[in-house]
Structure formats: C-alpha cells, structure tokens
Write a protein that holds these residues in place. Structure first.
Motif, mmCIF file in Angstrom:
data_model
loop_
_atom_site.group_PDB
_atom_site.id
_atom_site.type_symbol
_atom_site.label_atom_id
_atom_site.label_comp_id
_atom_site.label_asym_id
_atom_site.label_seq_id
_atom_site.Cartn_x
_atom_site.Cartn_y
_atom_site.Cartn_z
ATOM 1 N N GLY A 43 0.789 -1.227 0.000
ATOM 2 C CA GLY A 43 0.000 0.000 0.000
ATOM 3 C C GLY A 43 0.824 1.282 0.000
ATOM 4 N N SER A 44 2.136 1.160 -0.019
ATOM 5 C CA SER A 44 3.013 2.338 -0.014
ATOM 6 C C SER A 44 3.161 2.916 -1.419
ATOM 7 N N ILE A 45 3.333 4.221 -1.484
ATOM 8 C CA ILE A 45 3.660 4.866 -2.756
ATOM 9 C C ILE A 45 5.127 4.579 -3.039
ATOM 10 N N VAL A 46 5.388 3.925 -4.158
ATOM 11 C CA VAL A 46 6.747 3.575 -4.552
ATOM 12 C C VAL A 46 7.361 4.726 -5.349
ATOM 13 N N LEU A 47 6.622 5.239 -6.322
ATOM 14 C CA LEU A 47 7.043 6.389 -7.121
ATOM 15 C C LEU A 47 5.822 7.243 -7.416
ATOM 16 N N TYR A 48 6.057 8.523 -7.565
ATOM 17 C CA TYR A 48 4.993 9.477 -7.869
ATOM 18 C C TYR A 48 5.626 10.546 -8.744
ATOM 19 N N GLN A 49 5.362 10.514 -10.058
ATOM 20 C CA GLN A 49 6.077 11.422 -10.938
ATOM 21 C C GLN A 49 5.232 11.976 -12.073
ATOM 22 N N PRO A 50 5.627 13.171 -12.523
ATOM 23 C CA PRO A 50 4.970 13.760 -13.689
ATOM 24 C C PRO A 50 5.496 13.085 -14.949
ATOM 25 N N PRO A 51 4.761 13.200 -16.055
ATOM 26 C CA PRO A 51 5.235 12.577 -17.290
ATOM 27 C C PRO A 51 6.474 13.273 -17.833
ATOM 28 N N LEU A 52 7.327 12.475 -18.421
ATOM 29 C CA LEU A 52 8.502 12.970 -19.125
ATOM 30 C C LEU A 52 8.084 13.466 -20.498
ATOM 31 N N LEU A 53 7.073 12.792 -21.068
ATOM 32 C CA LEU A 53 6.580 13.113 -22.398
ATOM 33 C C LEU A 53 5.084 12.844 -22.441
ATOM 34 N N LEU A 54 4.335 13.729 -23.083
ATOM 35 C CA LEU A 54 2.903 13.558 -23.295
ATOM 36 C C LEU A 54 2.639 13.674 -24.787
ATOM 37 N N VAL A 55 1.916 12.701 -25.333
ATOM 38 C CA VAL A 55 1.582 12.716 -26.758
ATOM 39 C C VAL A 55 0.088 12.453 -26.892
ATOM 40 N N LEU A 56 -0.602 13.295 -27.659
ATOM 41 C CA LEU A 56 -2.004 13.051 -27.947
ATOM 42 C C LEU A 56 -2.102 11.781 -28.761
ATOM 43 N N ASP A 57 -3.043 10.910 -28.444
ATOM 44 C CA ASP A 57 -3.107 9.624 -29.134
ATOM 45 C C ASP A 57 -3.411 9.744 -30.611
ATOM 46 N N ILE A 112 8.953 5.263 -13.763
ATOM 47 C CA ILE A 112 7.819 4.331 -13.725
ATOM 48 C C ILE A 112 7.793 3.478 -14.996
ATOM 49 N N SER A 113 8.181 4.055 -16.121
ATOM 50 C CA SER A 113 8.208 3.294 -17.378
ATOM 51 C C SER A 113 9.225 2.158 -17.347
ATOM 52 N N ARG A 114 10.091 2.136 -16.370
ATOM 53 C CA ARG A 114 11.091 1.067 -16.234
ATOM 54 C C ARG A 114 10.549 -0.162 -15.508
ATOM 55 N N ALA A 115 9.348 -0.089 -14.957
ATOM 56 C CA ALA A 115 8.779 -1.247 -14.258
ATOM 57 C C ALA A 115 8.526 -2.357 -15.271
ATOM 58 N N ASN A 116 9.073 -3.522 -15.018
ATOM 59 C CA ASN A 116 8.903 -4.667 -15.914
ATOM 60 C C ASN A 116 7.589 -5.383 -15.634
ATOM 61 N N HIS A 117 7.177 -6.198 -16.604
ATOM 62 C CA HIS A 117 5.927 -6.942 -16.519
ATOM 63 C C HIS A 117 6.053 -8.207 -15.679
ATOM 64 N N SER A 118 4.968 -8.528 -15.006
ATOM 65 C CA SER A 118 4.769 -9.839 -14.403
ATOM 66 C C SER A 118 3.273 -10.127 -14.446
ATOM 67 N N CYS A 119 2.913 -11.367 -14.737
ATOM 68 C CA CYS A 119 1.496 -11.767 -14.703
ATOM 69 C C CYS A 119 1.013 -11.824 -13.258
ATOM 70 N N MET A 142 1.642 10.170 -12.312
ATOM 71 C CA MET A 142 1.400 8.740 -12.217
ATOM 72 C C MET A 142 1.933 8.283 -10.860
ATOM 73 N N MET A 143 1.128 7.481 -10.177
ATOM 74 C CA MET A 143 1.546 6.931 -8.901
ATOM 75 C C MET A 143 1.713 5.420 -9.057
ATOM 76 N N LEU A 144 2.845 4.924 -8.625
ATOM 77 C CA LEU A 144 3.118 3.495 -8.579
ATOM 78 C C LEU A 144 3.101 3.118 -7.105
ATOM 79 N N PHE A 145 2.250 2.158 -6.739
ATOM 80 C CA PHE A 145 2.185 1.761 -5.335
ATOM 81 C C PHE A 145 2.281 0.239 -5.212
#
Length: 172
Positions: free
Chosen positions: A22-36, A97-104, A132-135
């Motif tokens: 339940g702890s906040i691990v990272l809390y950061q603004p975007p490095l880049l924003l792109v309209l989809d 946050i974009s460095r977080a790897n995947h796990s099922c 973005m908050m990573l918890f």
C-alpha cells in the motif's frame, strides 16, 4: 527505488529498502505527453526531439521495441513505455515508472492522479496537470524487483513489446 539490470529482461525497478504493501513507490509527472491522435502514426524524430533536449537523454535511455522496420526508434520508445491516460486520450512516458517490468503476478500497480498530491490541483511547474503513482500491492523486500501487469496477455506481450513472459505465473 533504484534502476538495475533485471535477469533475463531489460533494466528494471528494484526496492532499495523494505516497502510495506500500500506504499507509494514512485509518484512522478510525465517525461513526455503525446495526444493519441499523433501517437497512432509514426512520429518523425524532429517532432519528438524539438526543444526537449534535457528530456531526450532520459527518453533515449528507455527500451524501444520496433515491430516493423519502418517504425522509428522514437515510436518504439513511445509504444514500449507509454501509459494510456484519461480514457486513452493521451499517452504519457515516465522517467522511472516506465522502467517497471511486466509480471502476470505483479507486486505493484499504477494509477493516474489528476492533481498532484498535496498540491492545489492546478498546473505544475512543467505545465502538466497530474502524475502517475506506482504503489506496492504486497510487502516488497529490499532488492526485490518491482513489477506491474502490462495488461496484454502472453500473446500481446510478444506482439506489442517483443518479449516472452518469464514471470512463472503464466503459460508464457
């Protein structure tokens, strides 16, 4: 949280100390924003690099999987590291946050926060609203890799990110 080489993967995020669930691990603004609407086409290098040079070094350090030869490195970085935010209206890339790897079977989750924690809810210094908050969803031990579920299933991971899942929690 520190960025280290992850066995059998690219760089990843690792706990530098024990982190309770339940702890906040990272809390950061975007490095880049792109309209989809823009992200759906190949981004020419000048569009991504224009007046963003301090951020470009961080962006260039991120993994960029290209599904097709004609795709630019920049598009690979955007699609490999981007998070769809605000019902998919924008894609945002984050420094760490974009460095977080995947796990099922992930031990963390991410959530978009429209207003900065403790802030007035207005514009931040860099002109972005929200972060973005990573918890952590489980207790994390020092040295443990911090993982999230990319949400695409085994086939999607292969197609969109170019890797076979090695988490042990799936049939990949």
């Amino acid at each position: 949280v520190t960025v280290l080489s992850s066995p059998g993967r690219a760089l990843g995020l690792f706990a530098q100390s024990d982190i309770p669930a339940g702890s906040i691990v990272l809390y950061q603004p975007p490095l880049l924003l792109v309209l989809d609407a823009i992200a759906s086409v190949d981004i020419p290098p000048p569009a991504l690099r224009a007046s963003q040079s301090p951020r470009m070094e961080k962006l260039d350090g991120l993994c960029g999987y290209r599904r097709e030869e004609w795709e630019s490195t920049e598009r690979g970085i955007l699609w490999s590291n981007g998070f769809g935010v605000l019902s998919g209206a924008t894609t945002r890339v984050f420094d760490r946050i974009s460095r977080a790897n995947h796990s099922c079977l992930p031990n963390s989750r991410f959530v978009w926060c429209d207003a900065p924690a403790g802030g007035s809810g207005g514009r931040e210094e860099e002109g972005e609203v929200g972060r973005m908050m990573l918890f952590s969803t489980f207790d994390l031990m020092v040295g443990e890799e911090i993982t999230v579920d990319y949400g695409h299933g085994v086939q999607g991971l292969r197609k969109w990110y170019g890797f076979e899942c090695v988490c042990g929690g799936c049939d990949g």
